[in-house]
Design a protein around this motif. Structure first.
Motif, PDB file in Angstrom:
ATOM      1  N   SER A 390       2.656  -3.773  -7.552  1.00  0.00           N
ATOM      2  CA  SER A 390       1.482  -3.993  -8.406  1.00  0.00           C
ATOM      3  C   SER A 390       1.823  -4.940  -9.550  1.00  0.00           C
ATOM      4  O   SER A 390       1.009  -5.770  -9.950  1.00  0.00           O
ATOM      5  CB  SER A 390       0.975  -2.676  -8.979  1.00  0.00           C
ATOM      6  OG  SER A 390       0.534  -1.853  -7.942  1.00  0.00           O
ATOM      7  N   GLN A 431      -5.275  -1.954  -7.777  1.00  0.00           N
ATOM      8  CA  GLN A 431      -5.048  -0.690  -7.085  1.00  0.00           C
ATOM      9  C   GLN A 431      -5.958   0.416  -7.621  1.00  0.00           C
ATOM     10  O   GLN A 431      -6.430   1.247  -6.869  1.00  0.00           O
ATOM     11  CB  GLN A 431      -3.578  -0.305  -7.271  1.00  0.00           C
ATOM     12  CG  GLN A 431      -3.147   0.840  -6.388  1.00  0.00           C
ATOM     13  CD  GLN A 431      -1.644   1.029  -6.435  1.00  0.00           C
ATOM     14  OE1 GLN A 431      -0.962   0.471  -7.284  1.00  0.00           O
ATOM     15  NE2 GLN A 431      -1.131   1.823  -5.518  1.00  0.00           N
ATOM     16  N   ASP A 510      -4.413  -5.438  -3.920  1.00  0.00           N
ATOM     17  CA  ASP A 510      -3.346  -4.484  -4.218  1.00  0.00           C
ATOM     18  C   ASP A 510      -3.729  -3.113  -3.679  1.00  0.00           C
ATOM     19  O   ASP A 510      -4.373  -2.324  -4.359  1.00  0.00           O
ATOM     20  CB  ASP A 510      -3.103  -4.435  -5.732  1.00  0.00           C
ATOM     21  CG  ASP A 510      -1.927  -3.532  -6.084  1.00  0.00           C
ATOM     22  OD1 ASP A 510      -1.274  -3.017  -5.157  1.00  0.00           O
ATOM     23  OD2 ASP A 510      -1.667  -3.348  -7.284  1.00  0.00           O
TER      24      ASP A 510
HETATM   25 MG   LIG Z   1       1.080  -0.208  -6.990  1.00  0.00          MG
END
Ligand SMILES: [Mg+2]
Ligand SMILES: Nc1ncnc2c1ncn2[C@@H]1O[C@H](COP(=O)(O)OP(=O)(O)O)[C@@H](O)[C@H]1O
Ligand SMILES: Nc1ncnc2c1ncn2[C@@H]1O[C@H](COP(=O)(O)OP(=O)(O)O)[C@@H](O)[C@H]1O
Ligand SMILES: [Mg+2]
Lengths: 604, 590
Positions: A390, A431, A510
């Protein structure tokens, strides 16, 4: 949180400097309210003169004569009303001016602080608790300008006091001495008062902030609190802090209880002194009784306004603390540096990442990561939980800047682009999903010029078309703060549509399908495959299907790029990668083996 | 959807106060003595008109001033002032103590109540607004009590005393003053109404402003990723501007109110002069009393003026009070039954007895779910996004009650189980692994207060997460940041699972609790939980069907209906929803 510690005297000076700042910011409004306040002050003095005049020239003669002329009474009444009317204009100017000034300053500083929030880099945000930032923009700005409300009043009162003392000296020097003892005494007392109060107020303000932080966190985690049945624990935590606040405020009450009565008694003592001294002055022929009444009345009229000075001084400590905190935002360093490059090329981006390192504070989480993606190609970033994927994704779209190394689009360092340019090139589906308290359309377009057809097309790719169409107002449905009325998977798909909708030349996903079930995910991936031809894609993923979208795989572990190549190649030669992507197969194989074992055992 | 305020918003200002006193009896403690002290503490104020009257009527009435008499009068007055000051001190101290005690109680009760509200209420209400109900709103009341509230108490006493003295001196003049006050007293109600409206607009605007600001802070990454700065700035600016406008409007009303007080004073003074001179010439009033009266009028009108001055503060405070009470008045729809049943020791079975649930009346999200899950089984719940799996989990853990039907645990109705017993034995791990801003250890300990550091290390070891723990800068003592944001999303979920694990429940519900965790860790975790969960019932919601493959039983939910159930092996062979899901899963994961 480092607040420069100041002695009470320094606090007062700093506070006065802030008041000066306010005058510089809003000179016109301040002038209006100060003039209003001066008019008020002048009329207050005039009121006392009118009373003296009425006592000496209307009441006493009338009673001596045993008869009152209507004209003199009417004249007196008109005089009283006239002075009062002027006074009212003064009050209006003062109060409206002060209010408008205070609210304008609040508005200006709120805008400045929030503008700064938008300019400061994400790293800065990560280092500051949300609650603190919220209170910087709200209660700290408010506290900074609290003293503005009584400020013009106090300025007028200062003039009024000077005027009063001057007039007193001309009226009767002995009474003037009484005045010049009493009023300065009130002023000095006010200063002592606020120096006692200041540390307490500062502490109270700080505790209020802490109480608020606990409440924020606790309500944010309400689901955890509830599922673990920790309501009482949380209440105790909150109550303990609130009690500290209560204790501090009770202390405030004690200080106040001590000073307030004295402040109130002083002018009364003044009047009594005036009466005693004045009577003897009348006896010695220096004074007539009408003047005595006038001076006594003046003291009474002044008793209340004089405290306006105290109101301002009392608010100064809070104001100083608030301003310090506001200033920390306004003066925060570390804005991202932008260049002037524009992004007018079209077609997929050639992405190049060279020797990129990144650290959160001391903790380095990426070590010299290099890889490139040819235009139109898709790369999957794979790695264990916490390996830095990330972080890498946010570096690719320049949410944060690397410690060292560069990210380049078509050979241009991303930091060379002008503000706002990158957003036209690259899109990240993060994310964790964040939705704004806005309509579905607003959440997808985020203000960009995107037609409804494009929005629907994006929703189709993200497999969100169906449920959005079923919402009560379709695209115009407001999804609510943080999208609480949608299920996790639905929210994630809206965020995905947001990324797809602007046909980015670089798309970074992500783990953007983690809350989506396999069949929907399969359809999303098919959609992406069909539409993403004009994009370079970087996708953080665990699942084979997502990985199989990619032309190449980059495997990261503990912040290092371990290997890159095709899925087959990595599976062949990279143990860590193999371990990760074949986990489910192995698990099932083991289970089947175990199962077979179990069956044998039962047979036996 | 219901929001918190509904009932309380309709209450009048006075009703709100009365209700507040009822809800927090701490406010009333020693109130009578405090009020008595307040009355006494204003005595010092009427001393001046009295002294003036004495001086004029007796000290200056003869050709030579009677200095000893004036001295005596003023000396007595001074004594009264001192007594007053002492009373004032005690009144202040007492007032602060009682109001702060009351507010503390109110605050803490409201806080508790927010936690007791069902998830539905909590979700419907903006978080920020819930927070302000236990912080800013209470602070407003507190600030008001310390300044305006005190003034009001004292002012009332002052009016009473001033009136008494006025009546004694001259009932005619008193009447005149009262008549002059009448228009003000009457218009005050109108002003108050307008102020109330104006200030409630201010509050609403500020609420919106906070929302806009909070988005710019919480949504910082998205705003940057999409270059939405200009749009966000615009939204904030709009909110800032409309807040300022609302504040200015309110200020205009309150300034006007204040001015009418000033004009009333002048009116009363004129009346006193006119009428007073007439009375005096007829020998019905002494000069001293007439002039004393003029002093008194200030004393009489001043409180009214102060009252208008603090009226806006009062309105703010009452609005704040209303919002705090609004929380307390909202019934806890999911209440802790008293006395509640205790879940018997041992494994827990689950029964859904014709359960339906609708968030919006008439739109069932779960429909007629009727099933029993045996104790000690591992159940997997699968289904498309939005099919109702989370809803199922929330009903099972009594975060919500069914619209129809009932849920039973080990044969006991869920709604009759005491929370203490329920929350200890049944734990759910929601999808977003929310963490508190403390260390990893602190968060895990939240699942089991009193767990030692060793217990916590052990939990991670048993869950096979020791390798991961070692990558953290300070092991279990690493700080996780606000909401756990110093950890990666998957790492947060690991900590959340450890937290539930140490709580050692008999029924563990995992709602997509490992959605962001890598497959290898997930499989390891599943296996660890498995070997450790033999003996407890687990219900796992997951999109990764590896969980379903390993489960004893699979529930397949489709559009709110349980369409299939049975072990993986038998379901996978039958054409249907599960076979399709599994096919996509296999296609993706192999
Ligand atoms: Mg991550
Ligand atoms: N805001 C942050 N502050 C401090 N450390 C962080 C922060 N975000 C992530 N980390 C740490 O950086 C590492 C990499 O995190 P991340 O890039 O989110 O991992 P991944 O996405 O691969 O799971 C983790 O060890 C995590 O604890
Ligand atoms: N708080 C809520 N208010 C209104 N509708 C909701 C709420 N939460 C969920 N829903 C709706 O209920 C349905 C089922 O949601 P959920 O149980 O979260 O699904 P799943 O967990 O299977 O993805 C969805 O259509 C969702 O939009
Ligand atoms: Mg769900």
């Amino acid at each position: 949180m480092t607040t420069p510690s100041r002695t009470p005297r320094q606090v007062i000076w700093r506070g006065l400097w802030i008041l000066w700042l306010s005058v510089k910011e809003e000179p016109r409004i301040f002038a209006i309210s100060a003039v209003g306040s001066a008019l008020f002050g002048g009329m207050t003095i005039a009121q006392a003169y009118v009373f003296g005049h009425i006592t000496g020239d209307v009441i006493e003669p009338a009673i001596k004569r045993g008869d009152a002329t209507t004209s003199s009474l009417l004249g007196a009444a008109l005089l009283v009303m006239g002075v009062a009317t002027l006074k009212v204009f003064g009050i209006l100017g003062r109060r409206l001016g002060a209010g408008i000034m205070q609210y304008r300053l609040q508005a200006t500083y709120r805008k400045r602080v929030t503008r700064r929030y938008l300019e400061l880099p994400l790293e800065w945000h990560q280092q500051h608790p949300t609650g603190e930032l919220l209170s910087n923009a709200n209660s700290d700005v408010e506290a900074t300008w609290y003293p503005i409300a009584p400020f013009p009043f106090a300025v007028g009162v200062v003039f009024m006091l000077i005027g009063t003392l001057t007039l007193l000296f001309f009226t009767d020097p002995v009474l003037a001495i009484v005045g010049s003892v009493i009023f300065p005494a009130i002023a000095v007392l006010t200063v002592v008062y606020s120096s006692k109060m200041s540390p307490l107020m500062t502490r109270a303000q700080q505790l209020r902030g802490e109480v608020s932080t606990i409440a924020h966190e606790s309500f944010d985690g309400a689901l955890v609190v509830k599922t673990l049945g920790r309501e009482q624990l949380e209440t105790d935590r909150f109550t303990a802090k609130s009690r500290e606040l209560r204790d501090t405020l009770v202390q405030v009450g004690r200080v106040r209880g001590l000073f307030d009565p004295i402040m109130e008694a002083l002018p009364v003592v003044g009047v009594l002194l005036v009466l005693v001294v004045g009577t003897s002055r009348v006896g010695s022929g220096h004074l007539d009784s009408a003047t005595l009444v006038r001076v006594a009345y003046l003291f009474t009229l002044l008793a209340f306004p004089v405290r306006a000075i105290g109101w301002v001084l009392n608010e100064l400590p809070r104001s100083v603390v608030g301003y310090d905190r506001v200033l920390r935002v306004l003066e925060a360093e570390g804005s991202q540096v932008f260049g002037t490059a524009t992004a007018d090329a079209s077609g997929p981006v050639a992405l190049d990442t060279r020797d990129v390192s990144f650290a959160y504070g001391e903790d380095q989480v990426l070590h010299s990561v290099s890889f490139d993606v040819a235009p139109g190609r898709t790369v999957a970033v794979v790695g264990p939980t916490g390996s830095g994927k990330s972080t890498l994704a946010s570096l690719l779209v320049r949410l944060v800047d690397p410690l060292s190394g560069v990210v380049e689009y078509d050979g241009t360092d991303v930091s060379a682009f002008a503000p706002g340019q990158l957003a036209t090139v690259a899109a990240l589906a993060p994310q964790t999903t964040f939705l704004f308290d806005d309509t579905v359309r607003g959440n997808v377009t985020l203000g960009a010029d995107i037609s409804d057809e494009q929005v629907w097309a994006a929703l189709r790719v993200a497999q969100a078309e169906g449920f959005v169409a079923a919402l009560p107002k379709s695209l115009d449905t407001v999804v609510g703060e943080r999208g609480t009325t949608l299920s996790g998977g639905q929210r994630q798909r809206l965020a995905l549509a947001r990324a797809v909708a602007r046909n980015p030349r670089l798309l970074v996903l992500d783990d953007a399908t983690s809350s989506v079930d396999p069949s929907v995910e399969q359809r999303i991936l098919a959609g992406l495959r069909g539409s993403a031809t004009a994009s370079t894609v970087v996708v953080v993923a665990y699942r084979r299907a997502t990985i199989s979208l990619a032309d190449e795989v980059v495997f990261v572990d503990e912040g290092r790029l371990v290997d890159r190549g095709s899925h087959e190649e990595l599976r062949e030669r990279c143990a860590g990668y193999r371990d990760l992507v074949t986990a489910y197969e192995r698990a099932e194989a083991e289970r089947i083996a175990e199962h077979a074992g179990d069956e044998k055992e039962t047979v036996r | 959807m219901t929001t918190v305020d509904v009932g309380a918003e309709q209450r009048s200002s006075f009703g709100t106060l009365a209700h507040g006193l009822k809800v927090a009896p701490e406010f009333r403690k020693g109130l009578r003595t405090t009020l008595l002290l307040a009355l006494l503490s204003t005595a010092g104020r009427v001393v001046v008109p009295l002294a003036v009257q004495q001086t004029i009527d007796h000290g200056l009435s003869k050709t030579t001033p009677d200095l000893p008499l004036v001295r005596l009068a003023c000396g007595l007055a001074l004594l009264a002032v001192v007594v007053t000051a002492v009373a004032n001190f005690f009144m202040n101290v007492r007032l602060y103590r009682t109001t702060e005690d009351g507010l503390l109680a109110l605050r803490s009760r409201a806080f508790r109540r927010v936690h007791d509200l069902s998830v539905l209420h909590q979700a419907a209400e903006r978080r920020g607004s819930l927070v302000s109900r236990v912080t800013g709103d209470v602070d407003t009341i507190s600030t008001f009590m310390q300044f305006g509230g005190l003034l009001i108490v004292v002012s009332v006493a002052q009016v009473v005393l001033a009136s008494a003295l006025m009546m004694w001196w001259s009932w005619q003049l008193t009447l005149a003053v009262y008549v002059c006050m009448l228009p003000l007293a009457l218009s005050l109600r109108v002003f108050q109404k307008r102020l109330q409206v104006a200030y409630s607009t201010v509050r609403t605007r500020i609420g919106e402003l906070l929302g806009a600001i909070s988005e710019s802070v919480v949504g910082a990454p998205v705003i940057r990723a999409y270059g939405a700065q200009a749009r966000t700035a615009q939204r904030i600016d709009d909110a800032v501007t409309s807040t300022r406008e609302a504040q200015t409007r309110a200020q205009r009303i309150s300034a006007t109110t204040f001015c009418s007080g000033e004009l009333t004073t002048a009116l009363a003074n004129s009346a006193v002069i006119g009428l007073g001179v007439l009375l005096a010439t007829h020998g019905q009033l002494t000069v001293g009393r007439l002039i004393g009266f003029l002093f008194l009028v200030t004393l009489f009108v001043q409180p009214v003026q102060i009252a208008t001055e603090v009226l806006n503060e009062a309105q703010n405070a009452i609005a704040g009070m209303r919002r705090v009470l609004g929380v307390l008045d909202t019934p806890t729809d999911i209440a802790d039954p008293a006395p509640g049943l205790v879940l018997p020791e041992g494994p827990v079975s689950v029964t859904f007895d014709h359960v339906s649930f609708a968030y919006v009346p008439g739109k069932d999200v779960l429909h007629d779910v009727d099933l029993t899950l045996a104790a000690q089984t591992r159940v997997a719940v699968v289904g498309e996004t939005g099919s109702g799996k989370t809803t199922f989990a929330k009903l099972l853990t009594r975060l919500m009650d069914p619209t129809q039907g009932r849920v039973l645990l080990s044969g006991l109705p869920l709604a009759q189980l005491s929370f203490a017993s329920l929350r200890q034995r049944v734990v759910m791990v929601p999808q977003d692994g929310f963490l508190f801003d403390t260390t990893v250890a602190g968060n895990v300990r939240y699942g089991k207060p009193g767990a030692s550091d060793d217990d916590i290390e052990l939990a991670f070891t048993e869950l096979g997460l020791l390798d991961w723990l070692e990558t953290l800068p300070d092991g279990i003592f690493s700080a996780v940041g606000e909401r756990g944001e110093s950890l990666s999303v998957g790492e947060r979920q690991l900590v959340a699972i450890a937290r539930a694990y140490v709580a050692d429940p008999d029924l563990l519900v995992l709602d997509e609790a490992t959605s962001a965790v890598d497959p290898a860790t997930e499989v390891r975790l599943a296996r660890a939980l498995d070997s450790l969960t033999r003996g407890r019932t687990t219900l796992t919601i997951a999109h990764r069907l590896s969980t379903a493959e390993a489960a004893d039983e699979v529930l397949v939910v489709d559009k709110g209906i349980v369409v299939q159930r049975g072990p993986h092996a038998s379901l996978v062979g039958t054409p249907g929803v599960y076979a399709d899901l599994h096919a996509s899963w296999v296609a993706q994961s192999r």
